[in-house]
Design a protein around this motif. Structure first.
Motif, PDB file in Angstrom:
ATOM      1  N   PRO A  43       0.824  -1.210   0.000  1.00  0.00           N
ATOM      2  CA  PRO A  43       0.000   0.000   0.000  1.00  0.00           C
ATOM      3  C   PRO A  43       0.857   1.258   0.000  1.00  0.00           C
ATOM      4  N   ASP A  44       0.369   2.291  -0.698  1.00  0.00           N
ATOM      5  CA  ASP A  44       1.084   3.565  -0.709  1.00  0.00           C
ATOM      6  C   ASP A  44       1.086   4.160   0.689  1.00  0.00           C
ATOM      7  N   PRO A  45       2.175   4.801   1.089  1.00  0.00           N
ATOM      8  CA  PRO A  45       2.194   5.435   2.412  1.00  0.00           C
ATOM      9  C   PRO A  45       1.216   6.599   2.457  1.00  0.00           C
ATOM     10  N   LEU A  46       0.679   6.857   3.637  1.00  0.00           N
ATOM     11  CA  LEU A  46      -0.213   7.999   3.807  1.00  0.00           C
ATOM     12  C   LEU A  46       0.564   9.299   3.601  1.00  0.00           C
ATOM     13  N   PRO A  47      -0.111  10.359   3.158  1.00  0.00           N
ATOM     14  CA  PRO A  47       0.600  11.579   2.754  1.00  0.00           C
ATOM     15  C   PRO A  47       1.423  12.248   3.848  1.00  0.00           C
ATOM     16  N   LEU A  48       1.072  12.046   5.124  1.00  0.00           N
ATOM     17  CA  LEU A  48       1.838  12.680   6.201  1.00  0.00           C
ATOM     18  C   LEU A  48       2.624  11.674   7.035  1.00  0.00           C
ATOM     19  N   SER A  49       2.795  10.480   6.501  1.00  0.00           N
ATOM     20  CA  SER A  49       3.625   9.491   7.197  1.00  0.00           C
ATOM     21  C   SER A  49       5.043  10.027   7.365  1.00  0.00           C
ATOM     22  N   GLY A  50       5.574   9.944   8.602  1.00  0.00           N
ATOM     23  CA  GLY A  50       6.920  10.427   8.870  1.00  0.00           C
ATOM     24  C   GLY A  50       6.985  11.877   9.309  1.00  0.00           C
ATOM     25  N   TYR A  51       5.850  12.575   9.319  1.00  0.00           N
ATOM     26  CA  TYR A  51       5.818  13.978   9.754  1.00  0.00           C
ATOM     27  C   TYR A  51       5.153  14.088  11.125  1.00  0.00           C
ATOM     28  N   SER A  52       5.543  15.103  11.870  1.00  0.00           N
ATOM     29  CA  SER A  52       4.910  15.379  13.160  1.00  0.00           C
ATOM     30  C   SER A  52       4.343  16.796  13.146  1.00  0.00           C
ATOM     31  N   VAL A  53       3.158  16.945  13.715  1.00  0.00           N
ATOM     32  CA  VAL A  53       2.458  18.242  13.716  1.00  0.00           C
ATOM     33  C   VAL A  53       1.988  18.542  15.131  1.00  0.00           C
ATOM     34  N   GLY A  54       2.166  19.776  15.556  1.00  0.00           N
ATOM     35  CA  GLY A  54       1.690  20.226  16.855  1.00  0.00           C
ATOM     36  C   GLY A  54       0.415  21.036  16.706  1.00  0.00           C
ATOM     37  N   ILE A  55      -0.492  20.872  17.649  1.00  0.00           N
ATOM     38  CA  ILE A  55      -1.738  21.649  17.685  1.00  0.00           C
ATOM     39  C   ILE A  55      -1.810  22.370  19.015  1.00  0.00           C
ATOM     40  N   ASP A  56      -2.026  23.674  18.936  1.00  0.00           N
ATOM     41  CA  ASP A  56      -2.192  24.476  20.155  1.00  0.00           C
ATOM     42  C   ASP A  56      -3.588  25.081  20.155  1.00  0.00           C
ATOM     43  N   PRO A  57      -4.555  24.449  20.841  1.00  0.00           N
ATOM     44  CA  PRO A  57      -5.884  25.056  20.965  1.00  0.00           C
ATOM     45  C   PRO A  57      -5.794  26.307  21.841  1.00  0.00           C
ATOM     46  N   GLY A  58      -6.062  27.459  21.252  1.00  0.00           N
ATOM     47  CA  GLY A  58      -5.824  28.722  21.936  1.00  0.00           C
ATOM     48  C   GLY A  58      -6.593  28.904  23.240  1.00  0.00           C
ATOM     49  N   HIS A  59      -5.927  29.604  24.191  1.00  0.00           N
ATOM     50  CA  HIS A  59      -6.513  30.001  25.478  1.00  0.00           C
ATOM     51  C   HIS A  59      -6.740  28.816  26.415  1.00  0.00           C
ATOM     52  N   GLN A  60      -7.426  29.091  27.516  1.00  0.00           N
ATOM     53  CA  GLN A  60      -7.687  28.101  28.569  1.00  0.00           C
ATOM     54  C   GLN A  60      -8.802  28.669  29.435  1.00  0.00           C
ATOM     55  N   ARG A  61      -9.266  27.872  30.400  1.00  0.00           N
ATOM     56  CA  ARG A  61     -10.437  28.323  31.175  1.00  0.00           C
ATOM     57  C   ARG A  61     -10.195  29.656  31.873  1.00  0.00           C
ATOM     58  N   TYR A  62      -9.016  29.822  32.470  1.00  0.00           N
ATOM     59  CA  TYR A  62      -8.708  31.057  33.197  1.00  0.00           C
ATOM     60  C   TYR A  62      -7.455  31.703  32.614  1.00  0.00           C
ATOM     61  N   GLY A  63      -7.510  33.024  32.470  1.00  0.00           N
ATOM     62  CA  GLY A  63      -6.358  33.743  31.955  1.00  0.00           C
ATOM     63  C   GLY A  63      -5.245  33.833  32.991  1.00  0.00           C
ATOM     64  N   ASN A  64      -4.064  34.164  32.498  1.00  0.00           N
ATOM     65  CA  ASN A  64      -2.912  34.374  33.378  1.00  0.00           C
ATOM     66  C   ASN A  64      -2.354  35.756  33.046  1.00  0.00           C
ATOM     67  N   TYR A  65      -2.553  36.713  33.964  1.00  0.00           N
ATOM     68  CA  TYR A  65      -2.216  38.095  33.656  1.00  0.00           C
ATOM     69  C   TYR A  65      -0.861  38.524  34.210  1.00  0.00           C
ATOM     70  N   GLN A  66      -0.044  37.557  34.563  1.00  0.00           N
ATOM     71  CA  GLN A  66       1.373  37.861  34.721  1.00  0.00           C
ATOM     72  C   GLN A  66       1.947  38.096  33.319  1.00  0.00           C
ATOM     73  N   LYS A  67       3.120  38.717  33.275  1.00  0.00           N
ATOM     74  CA  LYS A  67       3.649  39.085  31.961  1.00  0.00           C
ATOM     75  C   LYS A  67       4.903  38.295  31.607  1.00  0.00           C
ATOM     76  N   GLU A  68       5.124  38.142  30.299  1.00  0.00           N
ATOM     77  CA  GLU A  68       6.320  37.481  29.764  1.00  0.00           C
ATOM     78  C   GLU A  68       6.768  38.219  28.513  1.00  0.00           C
ATOM     79  N   HIS A  69       8.014  37.972  28.091  1.00  0.00           N
ATOM     80  CA  HIS A  69       8.547  38.668  26.917  1.00  0.00           C
ATOM     81  C   HIS A  69       7.837  38.211  25.644  1.00  0.00           C
ATOM     82  N   VAL A  70       7.545  39.183  24.774  1.00  0.00           N
ATOM     83  CA  VAL A  70       6.860  38.888  23.521  1.00  0.00           C
ATOM     84  C   VAL A  70       7.768  38.124  22.565  1.00  0.00           C
ATOM     85  N   SER A  71       9.075  38.407  22.606  1.00  0.00           N
ATOM     86  CA  SER A  71      10.034  37.711  21.739  1.00  0.00           C
ATOM     87  C   SER A  71      11.325  37.470  22.522  1.00  0.00           C
TER      88      SER A  71
END
Length: 407
Positions: free
Chosen positions: A198-226
């Motif tokens: 069988p032909d390999p699936l199109p993304l075989s051998g690749y890894s992908v990350g998913i970041d579902p934005g936000h969360q139940r409660y915000g965190n209003y401490q600060k961090e560097h933008v870059s």
């Protein structure tokens, strides 16, 4: 003298067409080819055909309907059957005043109460083959258009009832009648050809990350933008919520995130998620670092936008900061092209290069932020809350990942 002759010639020339028109025969009768009665079903259209008598007569025809809500007619004599009932369509010649009429009967066929496949609920296909599914309505004579969907478009994509056996595996095809909502399912098993790997699936051998934005409660401490900048912003804002559905953004991004995960895994990708629950406290920078450590090939950061109530559409953001900025821009363009092709979002889809997103700026791997629509717009908000559209979004993101990683 020359001017006088020129004026006479000009006047005579202008009068010739009027004299010729005045000499044409005026219609005395209009004969409608369809006869005295025309029947059609709601949603259909029909073109009136007519003849003017005596032969050779000519005139523009005006059309009217006694009940435009039942059956309307345009300036070319095309009838649109709108709702069950009767209407009279009248024709009248501008020259001569000849007239005719036809009674229009609009019927409303029964809605399907059931849909089934003569082939049964199981179908086996060999990779590379195809089959045309032809559902049957119950009761006999029921009428409806159909929508089609596949639980795995990589294995068995479908369009207008034609299913393709693309990759070995199993997928379920769903057929739904738009009138009445009756549904039929068929389980499609795709097998490899005998003696062939069988032909390999199109993304075989690749890894992908998913970041579902936000969360139940915000965190209003600060961090560097870059990494190299002095500007700081909140570690995690609360996000928005649906103006119509009232669904919080953090819930919607997680729901869609699971579907994106499933679509990517169906294509053979190894998938990682920054969160699988809403009760977390993970800053934007930490989310970027998680994916950096995993050294994934692409990160999809899922968000829902907010703005003026009338604003709609999708935006794919990439950062000009970091070692993967060029690939991130290329990924954003690939995804946006697929969104335009497969989703055709109202308000369009566009790419934006922006250095204000911490999660993008801290990424050392290709990373994009996808604003899937505006929760501040009632139409976008309701659309993003529909399971069918969420599935389409997920499949489009998976196809965009293929376009970037295999392009």
């Amino acid at each position: 003298m020359i001017r006088r002759w020129f004026a006479l010639i000009l006047i005579f020339g202008l009068c010739v067409p009027q004299l010729a028109q005045a000499g044409e025969a005026r219609p005395e009768q209009i004969v409608i080819a369809q006869g005295a009665t025309l029947t059609g079903e709601t949603g259909e259209r029909a073109q009136l055909l007519w003849t003017l008598l005596p032969e050779g007569s000519a005139s523009k025809i005006r059309f009217s309907s006694s009940k435009p809500r039942v059956a309307s007619v345009n300036g070319q004599g095309e009838i649109r059957f709108k709702r069950e009932g009767r209407a009279v369509i009248k024709l009248k010649s501008v020259r001569g005043g000849a007239a005719a009429s036809i009674e229009v009967l609009v019927t409303n066929p029964p809605k399907p109460t059931g849909v089934s496949f003569p082939e049964g609920e199981q179908l086996t296909l060999t990779q590379g083959d195809s089959a045309l599914l032809q559902p049957v309505f119950e009761p006999s004579g029921a009428v409806s258009s159909l929508t089609w969907a596949s639980t795995n478009r990589v294995i068995a994509p479908i369009e207008n009832g034609a299913v393709q056996a693309a990759y070995p595996g199993v997928a379920t095809i769903r057929c739904k009648a738009t009138r009445g909502g009756a549904i039929a399912l068929v389980r499609v098993t795709v097998v490899a050809r005998s003696g062939e790997s069988p032909d390999p699936l199109p993304l075989s051998g690749y890894s992908v990350g998913i970041d579902p934005g936000h969360q139940r409660y915000g965190n209003y401490q600060k961090e560097h933008v870059s990494p190299n900048g002095s500007k700081r912003k909140y570690k995690m804002a609360n996000g928005t919520s649906g103006v119509s559905t009232k669904v919080p953004e953090y819930k919607q991004t997680l729901r869609i995130g699971f579907q994106v995960r499933d679509a990517l895994e169906a294509m053979g990708a190894e998938v990682y998620m920054t969160r699988t629950t809403s009760d977390v406290n993970i800053s934007n920078v930490k989310r970027a670092k998680m994916m950096n450590e995993l050294d994934v090939d692409l990160v999809l950061r899922l968000h829902c936008n907010a703005g003026p109530r009338s604003k709609r559409g999708m935006t794919v953001y990439a950062s000009p900061v970091g070692p993967a900025d060029t690939d991130s821009k290329r990924a954003a363009s690939a995804l946006c092209a697929v969104f335009k092709r497969d989703l055709r979002p109202k308000g369009g889809a566009s790419v934006s290069i922006n250095r204000t997103f911490s999660g993008l700026n801290w990424s050392r791997v290709p990373s994009v932020l996808i604003e899937m629509g505006y929760m501040s717009n009632p139409q976008d908000d309701r659309l993003m809350n529909k399971p069918e559209y969420q599935q389409r979004l997920a499949e489009a993101m998976a196809q965009g990942a293929v376009a970037f990683l295999r392009g």
